[in-house]
Every structure is written in C-alpha cells, then in structure tokens.
Scaffold this active site. Sequence first.
Site: not given
Lengths: 103, 528
Positions: B95, B171, B195
């Site tokens: 990420k 996210s 997330s």
Amino acid sequence: MITEELFKHLVDLAALELETDESQYLLGQMNNQITAINELEQIPLDDDVPPARHGVPFPAEISPTLREDKVDVYPNVEALLNQVPSSEDRYIIVPDIPHTELK
Amino acid sequence: MGICDLPAHQIAKMVRLREISAVEVLDASLDRIQQVDGRSGTLNPGEITNDDKQKVHAFISITTDLARAQAKAVDQKLAAGEDVGELAGVPVSIKDIFCVQGTHSTAASRILADFISPYTASPVNRLEAAGAVIMGKVNLDEFTYGSSNESSAFQPAPRNPWNTNHVPGGSSGGSAASVASGEVALSLGTDTAGSIRQPASFCGVVGLKPTYGRVSRYGLIAFASSLDCPGPIARNVRDAAMMLKIIAGADPHDSTAATHPIDDYLVSIEKNIKGKRIGLSPDYFRITYPDPVSGSFQQQAVTHEIEQPVRHAAEVLSDLGAEIIEDIPMPNTRHGIPAFFVISRVEAASNLHRYDGVKYGYRTPIQTDDLRLMYRRTRGEAFGLQPKLRILMGMYVSAAQYSEQYYMRALKVRSLIRQDFHEAFNPTGKYRLDALLTPTTPTPAFEMGAVYGDSVMMQYADQLTVPANHAGIPAISLPGGISSTGLPLGIQLLGPDFSESTLLSIAYAYESATSGESWRSSRPKVLS
C-alpha cells in the site's frame, strides 16, 4: 453548527487556502459530521470512566526498554536534503517570515 | 488459473524446491498485471474511458526493475545453496502509505507525489528479508482517508475485480484488488477503522488487522497514530498467518511495537478448535446511521444476505466442536463511528501539519515573500478535499473551548467500547469468549460514485470494523459467501489482545470446512 466566521478562523489555523466551491463543500460536510458527533453527548458517562488514549494497555512487560540516549548519525543525509523543494549550499530556502507587531 | 493464482506458501515452496524460478513467478505476475490492471493511477489522468472502467487499476507504481533484481537475487541464492526465506519469490504489493527506499511513496496525495523515500518501512524490510519480491505500490484513499479509494489523487482509482462498476473498498483498496485479481499473492495494508478488513470483504480475500503494536508502524505515513495497524491481505488464511509471522514483532524504531512473544502462526492454524467459545452479538446484526435528510439517527437490521454467512459460519464452527454463545451484549458498538470522527480527526490534523512545502514534498510554484502564504498555498493546492476536511474537523474538535465536549468525551467512549470487549472476552467473566463472530461490513461493495462525496455515509461503512481499532484488539475478515449480485460477502472474527493465533486457527478451521462449498468456486469477473 459551524458558522462561516468560525470556518474562516479554522481555515486560517489549518494553514489552508481554499477555493470558494471547496469552502462550501467542506463547511457543509463539517456540519453534517457534527450532527453525527453530537450523538456522543447522549451517551451516559460515569465520572470514573477514564479517557483511553489508546486501546491496548502497554505494561512494562510488553514495552520495549528506552534506548540509550546517544547520538545516532543518520547514514544518508544527502538523501534527506535531496527531498528539499528549495535549497542552497545545504541550507533550506524559504520565503521571509513577516514581522508582526505584538498588540 | 496460472502460477499467480497459487497460494503464497505454495509459490514459496515451489521456488525453494526449484520447481520454478523466482523470475518465472515475477513474469507471471507482470503478465497478470498487464492483463487486468490497465493504466496506473496518475495526477493528470485525462478522461476515464470505457476501457478504463473494465480494469482494476490497483497500482500507482510498478517497480519492475527492483522486483526483477529481487527475484534474480532469490534465484542466485538458491543456486548457491543459501537460505532464501519463507517468502522466497512471492510477489507482494505494498500500500502506497509505506515508505520504500528509492521509490515514490505518495500516500495517494499530490503533496507527496514526487517524494522519494530515503528509507524503508520496517514491515517492508522484513518482507524483503524473507525473500518477497516487491512488485510496487498500490493505490488507496488519499492519506487512507476513505472507504472506497475514490478519493485518491491518482486516477483512475482502483475498481473491484468482481465487478468493475463497484468500489474495491478502502482504504487498502489497491491491496485487496491486487490480491483478488492474482496480480500478487500478498499485500501489506493498514487498518485504522477497517481499512484492511472492509476492502478484503469487498474483494473476497482474507484481511487481518493485528493487535495494535503487534506490527511496527515505522515507515508508515501516519493517519491516526493511536489506531493505525499494518497487516496482511492474502487469498487464504495460511498465507495471512505466514505473512503476519514475518512482519510482527518489536522494532527499535517504534516504541509502541510490543515485545510480546510472536507465536508460530503456521503451527497455530492447525490447532483443533473444539471447545472454543464463539459469540454472536445482536449489536453487530444492526446498523445505526444518520438519515441524510433529517439528520436523525435510524437503526435497522442488516439484510438477511449480510447476516446469513455469519449464521452459516456459526453452524460450521459448531459442527467442528466450537461452542456458539448467542446474545452477547456489545451496546457501545454504535458509538464507534461518532468517537472515531473525533479521535481520528484530531490525530490526523496533528499528523498533517508536517506537510508545509519546506522539508520535502510539494511546494507551490507561486513565488511569495511571505512564509505563511507559502504554507497556505502549498497545502491548499496539494491536499485533496478529504485531508482538508479532516484537518479542519481536527482543529475544531480539539479547540480549547470544545475539547472537553468532544475530544475528552470521545476518549471516554473509547473506554466503554474497550469495556464491551473486556466483558465478552474476560476468562473469568460471564461470557468467556475466545472470539466474536460478526459480519465485516453492513453491505457488499457499493457502486462507484454511490457514496463518494458524502463523508458521513462513507464513514458509516466502517461501523462494524472500527470498534476493534478503538479497543486495539485483533480482527480478521474472511470470505463468507457471494451476494445475489455476484459480489463477495465477508465475515469477521474478533478476539482479545494478542489472540491472533486463536483467530487464525478458527479462521483456518472454517476455511477448510467450507472449501468444497459451491460459492468458493466463484472467481472475480476480470479473470473470466
């Protein structure tokens, strides 16, 4: 309810410059969020409820010991300085800090 | 099905046995990216075309050269008879909220678009040391602020591999989408309100939020420092366990990384779950949300479609010898989002003050002779709407005249949420649970554009995941079924502090027992 005046003050504190349409959206969303947050006021709280700054307690047995207080020179200072948007002779260049008369 | 659809543990084994080279695995992964990903997110994407709408767009940057060097190094070590680590040759995505030395580390924000990290985050270092091949950085909501990935400054935003008209969640949306579509076998995500688990649920993969402090946050660009947890996203429980074992543990660079011993999670997963006490709570089968028109709070039961996989999992676990305990009271669940609105915004505003156009990142090109004006323009031009909103809310609720009413109150509510879990898990208490079983999300993946812009409704997507972040406890989301519209449904297991071993063993038992169920043969549409 956040008024336009308070909003302007917060924008100043937050060091933001906003377009008009951004301001309208942000102020509207903030007031919507406050509606959600106000639910907190309905929750009965005893006086002895402690504030939790994080969930998991960190007792000594699972906390790392503090490291020795000695200088640890970063190995690649140039890599840090290379990220600076404006520099000269390893000094960071910024605009002037305006003088403010204290009231 | 190709090499890149194999489980990570199987790829690593084949590489170690030299049945396949790490470079061959890398090439299979690059081929899959070429096939399904479409163009990577950029700051100036132009029109989003119909072709774009059929692709996944998980990546912001694909670091092919670095990945090839890592894969070759694994193969050379093997040829020399050296140890190559547990993740030898396994393709992994990161990420883009983690720093990786020498690569763009953007947080999906214009303000860090040109930032080249001078160092590597600890969990990434550990993955690399274990022989993983880092394929690149995957997209996310800007600074992780969202539940859909639509707020990324790098567009096209990621899309759900099961149906590209739907969001992948957020996210860690790029992470979950890249794992679900077989571009990588594993991804490193972060979870501040859900997330990792929410996108894992939306994309039909496994996502584990470890106990706060189980995995170091060094090199993680901070959102809410008391809530942020790095963790694994994988296609199966064994892979998640393997990755957690590698990234967990104390770190001299993070004083909140606990020294608590790390279990051998690969051994733990095999443990029998007979006699484990698993709870169901009515408070996780309903959601509370503000009515968009009146602002008043509505409460409604989750749909049968969301509840059914949880009930089914309870039956499966019961058949395996677990004891199912119903009606566990978790009365403060509904307060998780309001408390999060306050705590996370205060921490986010504090963390975002460092972006000032002075030390690194974006600086406004407009020349000025006033430093304060330079700050305001830099931040005004380079932060997207969601970071701006969080900064402003954080300033407001922590202001001296409001902090007692909002911030202190939210911290006390956080204690109540933790207390709910304490009552449920207390080994000498009334319920003595080993785990709580719940739905992961109130709905399956929503359509692109359906929620984005309404910051309140977007936040309520995290209602069933955020309590674990407040309490700091571990939680895992597992695939639990497929909706009538062909989208994945997730189930969640929550446990007491540092109970990852127990959660993984229950998860593995459930996964093994349901491996033959028909929904398990469904595949993301982008792979058909």
